[in-house]
Design a protein around this motif. Structure first.
Motif, PDB file in Angstrom:
ATOM      1  N   ALA A  11       0.884  -1.172   0.066  1.00 57.37           N
ATOM      2  CA  ALA A  11       0.085   0.131   0.031  1.00 57.37           C
ATOM      3  C   ALA A  11       0.833   1.297  -0.098  1.00 57.37           C
ATOM      4  O   ALA A  11       1.972   1.209   0.612  1.00 57.37           O
ATOM      5  CB  ALA A  11      -0.880  -0.082   1.274  1.00 57.37           C
ATOM      6  N   VAL A  12       0.377   2.216  -0.759  1.00 60.82           N
ATOM      7  CA  VAL A  12       1.281   3.234  -1.011  1.00 60.82           C
ATOM      8  C   VAL A  12       0.364   4.840  -0.839  1.00 60.82           C
ATOM      9  O   VAL A  12       0.195   5.248  -1.860  1.00 60.82           O
ATOM     10  CB  VAL A  12       2.017   3.715  -2.451  1.00 60.82           C
ATOM     11  CG1 VAL A  12       2.778   4.822  -2.366  1.00 60.82           C
ATOM     12  CG2 VAL A  12       3.049   2.406  -2.430  1.00 60.82           C
ATOM     13  N   PRO A  13      -0.077   4.906   0.363  1.00 65.34           N
ATOM     14  CA  PRO A  13      -1.309   5.852   0.541  1.00 65.34           C
ATOM     15  C   PRO A  13      -0.753   7.456  -0.009  1.00 65.34           C
ATOM     16  O   PRO A  13      -1.623   8.074  -0.292  1.00 65.34           O
ATOM     17  CB  PRO A  13      -1.524   5.897   2.223  1.00 65.34           C
ATOM     18  CG  PRO A  13      -0.388   5.137   2.620  1.00 65.34           C
ATOM     19  CD  PRO A  13       0.085   4.289   1.606  1.00 65.34           C
ATOM     20  N   ASP A  14       0.659   7.495   0.040  1.00 68.31           N
ATOM     21  CA  ASP A  14       0.948   8.969  -0.306  1.00 68.31           C
ATOM     22  C   ASP A  14       0.898   9.154  -1.989  1.00 68.31           C
ATOM     23  O   ASP A  14       0.689  10.337  -2.350  1.00 68.31           O
ATOM     24  CB  ASP A  14       2.545   9.153   0.060  1.00 68.31           C
ATOM     25  CG  ASP A  14       3.150  10.325  -0.196  1.00 68.31           C
ATOM     26  OD1 ASP A  14       2.967  11.317   0.527  1.00 68.31           O
ATOM     27  OD2 ASP A  14       3.757  10.489  -1.382  1.00 68.31           O
ATOM     28  N   GLY A  15       0.755   8.000  -2.544  1.00 69.25           N
ATOM     29  CA  GLY A  15       0.720   8.252  -4.057  1.00 69.25           C
ATOM     30  C   GLY A  15       1.905   8.470  -4.665  1.00 69.25           C
ATOM     31  O   GLY A  15       2.156   8.472  -5.782  1.00 69.25           O
ATOM     32  N   ARG A  16       3.089   8.428  -3.919  1.00 66.12           N
ATOM     33  CA  ARG A  16       4.417   8.445  -4.407  1.00 66.12           C
ATOM     34  C   ARG A  16       5.374   7.206  -3.582  1.00 66.12           C
ATOM     35  O   ARG A  16       5.092   6.997  -2.565  1.00 66.12           O
ATOM     36  CB  ARG A  16       5.112   9.781  -4.147  1.00 66.12           C
ATOM     37  CG  ARG A  16       4.505  10.754  -5.031  1.00 66.12           C
ATOM     38  CD  ARG A  16       5.096  12.017  -4.355  1.00 66.12           C
ATOM     39  NE  ARG A  16       4.875  12.293  -2.984  1.00 66.12           N
ATOM     40  CZ  ARG A  16       5.303  13.333  -2.201  1.00 66.12           C
ATOM     41  NH1 ARG A  16       6.161  13.941  -2.506  1.00 66.12           N
ATOM     42  NH2 ARG A  16       5.138  13.272  -0.771  1.00 66.12           N
ATOM     43  N   VAL A  17       6.172   6.450  -4.252  1.00 70.18           N
ATOM     44  CA  VAL A  17       6.995   5.417  -3.702  1.00 70.18           C
ATOM     45  C   VAL A  17       8.228   5.549  -3.791  1.00 70.18           C
ATOM     46  O   VAL A  17       8.860   6.200  -4.875  1.00 70.18           O
ATOM     47  CB  VAL A  17       6.670   4.118  -4.045  1.00 70.18           C
ATOM     48  CG1 VAL A  17       6.853   3.880  -5.465  1.00 70.18           C
ATOM     49  CG2 VAL A  17       7.359   3.400  -3.210  1.00 70.18           C
ATOM     50  N   LEU A  70      11.907   0.620  -0.399  1.00 76.89           N
ATOM     51  CA  LEU A  70      11.040   1.326  -0.798  1.00 76.89           C
ATOM     52  C   LEU A  70      10.712   2.301   0.483  1.00 76.89           C
ATOM     53  O   LEU A  70      10.735   1.849   1.633  1.00 76.89           O
ATOM     54  CB  LEU A  70       9.888   0.492  -1.068  1.00 76.89           C
ATOM     55  CG  LEU A  70      10.129  -0.429  -2.433  1.00 76.89           C
ATOM     56  CD1 LEU A  70       8.683  -1.155  -2.562  1.00 76.89           C
ATOM     57  CD2 LEU A  70      10.272   0.226  -3.555  1.00 76.89           C
ATOM     58  N   GLY A  71      10.011   3.611   0.140  1.00 79.92           N
ATOM     59  CA  GLY A  71       9.753   4.379   1.113  1.00 79.92           C
ATOM     60  C   GLY A  71       8.664   5.202   0.803  1.00 79.92           C
ATOM     61  O   GLY A  71       8.278   5.362  -0.092  1.00 79.92           O
ATOM     62  N   ASP A  72       8.195   5.807   2.194  1.00 73.31           N
ATOM     63  CA  ASP A  72       7.039   6.712   2.134  1.00 73.31           C
ATOM     64  C   ASP A  72       7.405   8.139   2.511  1.00 73.31           C
ATOM     65  O   ASP A  72       7.956   8.249   3.610  1.00 73.31           O
ATOM     66  CB  ASP A  72       5.877   6.064   3.003  1.00 73.31           C
ATOM     67  CG  ASP A  72       4.658   6.614   2.756  1.00 73.31           C
ATOM     68  OD1 ASP A  72       4.484   7.542   2.228  1.00 73.31           O
ATOM     69  OD2 ASP A  72       3.662   6.329   3.740  1.00 73.31           O
ATOM     70  N   LEU A  73       7.034   8.900   1.590  1.00 74.46           N
ATOM     71  CA  LEU A  73       7.366  10.491   1.810  1.00 74.46           C
ATOM     72  C   LEU A  73       6.390  11.292   2.700  1.00 74.46           C
ATOM     73  O   LEU A  73       6.584  12.056   3.347  1.00 74.46           O
ATOM     74  CB  LEU A  73       7.447  11.275   0.697  1.00 74.46           C
ATOM     75  CG  LEU A  73       8.879  11.068  -0.193  1.00 74.46           C
ATOM     76  CD1 LEU A  73       8.754  11.493  -1.670  1.00 74.46           C
ATOM     77  CD2 LEU A  73      10.067  11.593   0.430  1.00 74.46           C
ATOM     78  N   GLU A  74       5.217  10.416   3.197  1.00 78.16           N
ATOM     79  CA  GLU A  74       4.193  10.838   4.111  1.00 78.16           C
ATOM     80  C   GLU A  74       3.751  12.236   3.694  1.00 78.16           C
ATOM     81  O   GLU A  74       3.942  12.837   4.828  1.00 78.16           O
ATOM     82  CB  GLU A  74       4.695  10.677   5.432  1.00 78.16           C
ATOM     83  CG  GLU A  74       5.070   9.135   5.773  1.00 78.16           C
ATOM     84  CD  GLU A  74       5.778   9.018   7.037  1.00 78.16           C
ATOM     85  OE1 GLU A  74       6.676   9.770   7.478  1.00 78.16           O
ATOM     86  OE2 GLU A  74       5.267   8.011   7.818  1.00 78.16           O
ATOM     87  N   GLY A  75       3.796  12.843   2.518  1.00 80.96           N
ATOM     88  CA  GLY A  75       3.399  14.011   2.266  1.00 80.96           C
ATOM     89  C   GLY A  75       4.724  14.986   2.055  1.00 80.96           C
ATOM     90  O   GLY A  75       4.328  16.055   1.617  1.00 80.96           O
ATOM     91  N   ARG A  76       5.484  14.694   2.596  1.00 82.02           N
ATOM     92  CA  ARG A  76       6.890  15.459   2.470  1.00 82.02           C
ATOM     93  C   ARG A  76       7.453  15.781   1.066  1.00 82.02           C
ATOM     94  O   ARG A  76       7.048  14.763   0.231  1.00 82.02           O
ATOM     95  CB  ARG A  76       7.982  14.968   3.168  1.00 82.02           C
ATOM     96  CG  ARG A  76       7.812  15.068   4.713  1.00 82.02           C
ATOM     97  CD  ARG A  76       8.994  14.614   5.497  1.00 82.02           C
ATOM     98  NE  ARG A  76       8.577  13.820   6.668  1.00 82.02           N
ATOM     99  CZ  ARG A  76       8.060  12.492   6.632  1.00 82.02           C
ATOM    100  NH1 ARG A  76       8.309  11.582   5.889  1.00 82.02           N
ATOM    101  NH2 ARG A  76       7.722  12.100   7.961  1.00 82.02           N
ATOM    102  N   GLN A  77       8.016  16.781   0.792  1.00 78.93           N
ATOM    103  CA  GLN A  77       8.766  16.830  -0.495  1.00 78.93           C
ATOM    104  C   GLN A  77       9.846  16.054  -0.366  1.00 78.93           C
ATOM    105  O   GLN A  77      10.487  16.304   0.698  1.00 78.93           O
ATOM    106  CB  GLN A  77       8.905  18.412  -0.884  1.00 78.93           C
ATOM    107  CG  GLN A  77       9.138  18.887  -2.195  1.00 78.93           C
ATOM    108  CD  GLN A  77       9.266  20.332  -2.472  1.00 78.93           C
ATOM    109  OE1 GLN A  77       8.831  21.127  -1.706  1.00 78.93           O
ATOM    110  NE2 GLN A  77       9.941  20.563  -3.675  1.00 78.93           N
ATOM    111  N   ALA A  78      10.330  15.472  -1.371  1.00 72.20           N
ATOM    112  CA  ALA A  78      11.796  14.770  -1.412  1.00 72.20           C
ATOM    113  C   ALA A  78      12.901  15.769  -1.251  1.00 72.20           C
ATOM    114  O   ALA A  78      12.883  16.810  -1.917  1.00 72.20           O
ATOM    115  CB  ALA A  78      11.910  13.938  -2.671  1.00 72.20           C
TER     116      ALA A  78
END
Lengths: 314, 314
Positions: free
Chosen positions: A39-45, A141-149
């Motif tokens: 699952a990738v709730p942020d929409g970016r992986v 794999l990681g989740d940015l949780e809404g942050r900008q990379a």
């Protein structure tokens, strides 16, 4: 339990290894099918990969299977953190000789899990194949949780350069092992597996880091990547950088230059980032230099004369 | 251009390779930073990984660099398709001897790109390290586009078993090469790189496939995975299965049993799936058997007597 991975067979070994990997909440489908589903709730992986080869990145007589597993995971989880993301999952491929001890493979798996547990990531898939030597490939794999990379590009003239984590420890440990010693233990263990401040990555992003990367090739080389990508110069101040006591001590014993280890030693996976000068940094982020107009990396205003970083094909 | 990858150096080679990889729309950040960032609008990402070792999965005198690149990508993209997903991106790690020809590495990259282009996937990251032999590790990511993932579990008593793609071709090609021949070309090329019907994966999902996997270990072995996970028996009908003409012909020449190649040969990466019996299957999906109550895999109602599949540690 069969002695070698060949005795045990590929599928039985995969089952035994997989049983060691609990699956976290974002794992919709874990190991055992053609692919996993995350699952990738942020929409970016966030995705990164790194390979370790026996004899180049580790020696089986210097590092136990648990160390190799932890290190393989850590190197990749660290790259995820360096984007400002929280690691969520890894996949692992292991190439190994047919006579590899089954126990080695299982403890290697334990090491993977142990390091993943530190950040709440799951081992969601992998592959096992035969080869003349041990080769490990991990993708994290990681989740940015809404942050900008946070990229390597982005450092600006006037920013401060700060480090979180150890520098020179893994290199000192490697030198100790190379001389045939097994102590100081803290340094030897630092070579075997880095102690990565994973949560400092998202923290830096939240604090407004303008650029970030992890220190895997050596501080000068990795800060050099930030300087190059950002189109700036970085000046490292030795007085601010300092040398940790265990590193200084063993360098004295071995008659080596500890500053060279701190500046060019790889594999500690500290995080180095640039921040606007006015940023109130928590204590674990140590300011070690400044971003200036120009290009390249200086040490106390001068080009560094020693060896700089390592190349993987040498 | 320098002759060997060691002459060229890691970073220059990575730059040259990376320049060969155009980045598709979902790639928010491509190669060159600590990690890549991929858009995942579906909120779920499919992840799989596979490793290829020189001398085990390919020989450099039998397969060119482009073949090895294509095959490494294909094996993984195929696993994504077998979930009912569309492949979107891969990462690639390459271990190689220092004296490896630079041209080999670049053509290998071309092969990766070529295969990715077939499905619109991007090469978003990777690693290059030194080793005694060539080892390739690929991780592929995919997008379910709102579909439910098709697992190995799910086949039901009364379903039909259908295959899309080739069977026995790669095995026939391998046998041809093993005898020192270089033709028939179609078979040799099938060994060098499979011709995967990628879009048949999402198609099967849309048609209501109850279970699916790709045929990489051999038809009996892979159908066996479906049978085991689904708690059913599969009966393969030889009269429906058939043997493709080029495979039958060369088996005749070599005095071999072509049915054994079709049943147990790996590496063609056909897709095998189970469907409710009433499903109207397009022509490229050939019904080859039935799902029954029970366990295991039968061939025309009997246990298969020949060798079944291969093990990676042998």
């Amino acid at each position: 339990m069969p002695d070698s991975v060949a005795d045990m067979g590929e599928f039985a070994l995969i089952d035994a290894v997989t049983a060691r990997f609990p699956q976290g909440r974002p794992v919709l489908l874990g190991p055992g099918d053609d692919a996993a589903v995350l699952a990738v709730p942020d929409g970016r992986v966030v995705v990164t990969t790194d390979m370790l080869v026996e004899g180049r990145h580790f020696r089986r007589d210097w590092s136990g299977p648990r160390d190799v597993g932890r290190k393989a995971a850590a190197q990749n989880l660290s790259d995820v953190a360096a984007m400002g993301a929280r690691p969520t999952a890894i996949t692992v491929s292991l190439a190994a000789p047919a006579d590899l001890d089954t126990g080695w493979a299982l403890e290697f798996a334990d090491g993977l899990r142990e390091e993943c547990d530190r950040v709440g990531a799951s081992v969601i898939g992998g592959d096992m194949v035969g080869a003349e030597m041990v080769v490990v490939s991990v993708t994290a794999l990681g989740d940015l949780e809404g942050r900008q990379a946070v990229l390597r590009a982005g450092a600006r003239n006037g920013d401060v350069v700060a480090v979180c984590g150890r520098l020179g420890w893994a290199e000192a440990g490697l030198k100790v092992l190379s001389r045939g010693f097994r102590s100081p233990r803290a340094l030897v263990e630092a070579h075997r597996c880095p102690d990565v401040p994973y949560d400092a990555g998202p923290e830096a992003a939240d604090m407004g880091a303008t650029a970030m990367c992890d220190v895997s090739d050596g501080l000068l080389a990795d800060v050099g990547h930030i300087a190059e990508r950002s189109g700036v110069r970085v000046d490292i101040r030795l007085s601010e950088l300092g040398v940790d006591e265990p590193v200084r001590e063993i360098a004295g014993v071995l008659g080596a230059d500890p500053v060279a280890w701190v500046l060019t030693g790889g594999d500690d996976n500290a995080l180095v980032a640039t921040f606007p000068a006015e940023t109130a940094l928590p204590e674990r982020w140590r300011v070690i230099g400044r971003v200036e107009a120009g290009s390249g990396v200086l040490v106390d205003g001068e080009p560094y004369a020693g060896p700089s970083g390592h190349t993987h094909f040498s």
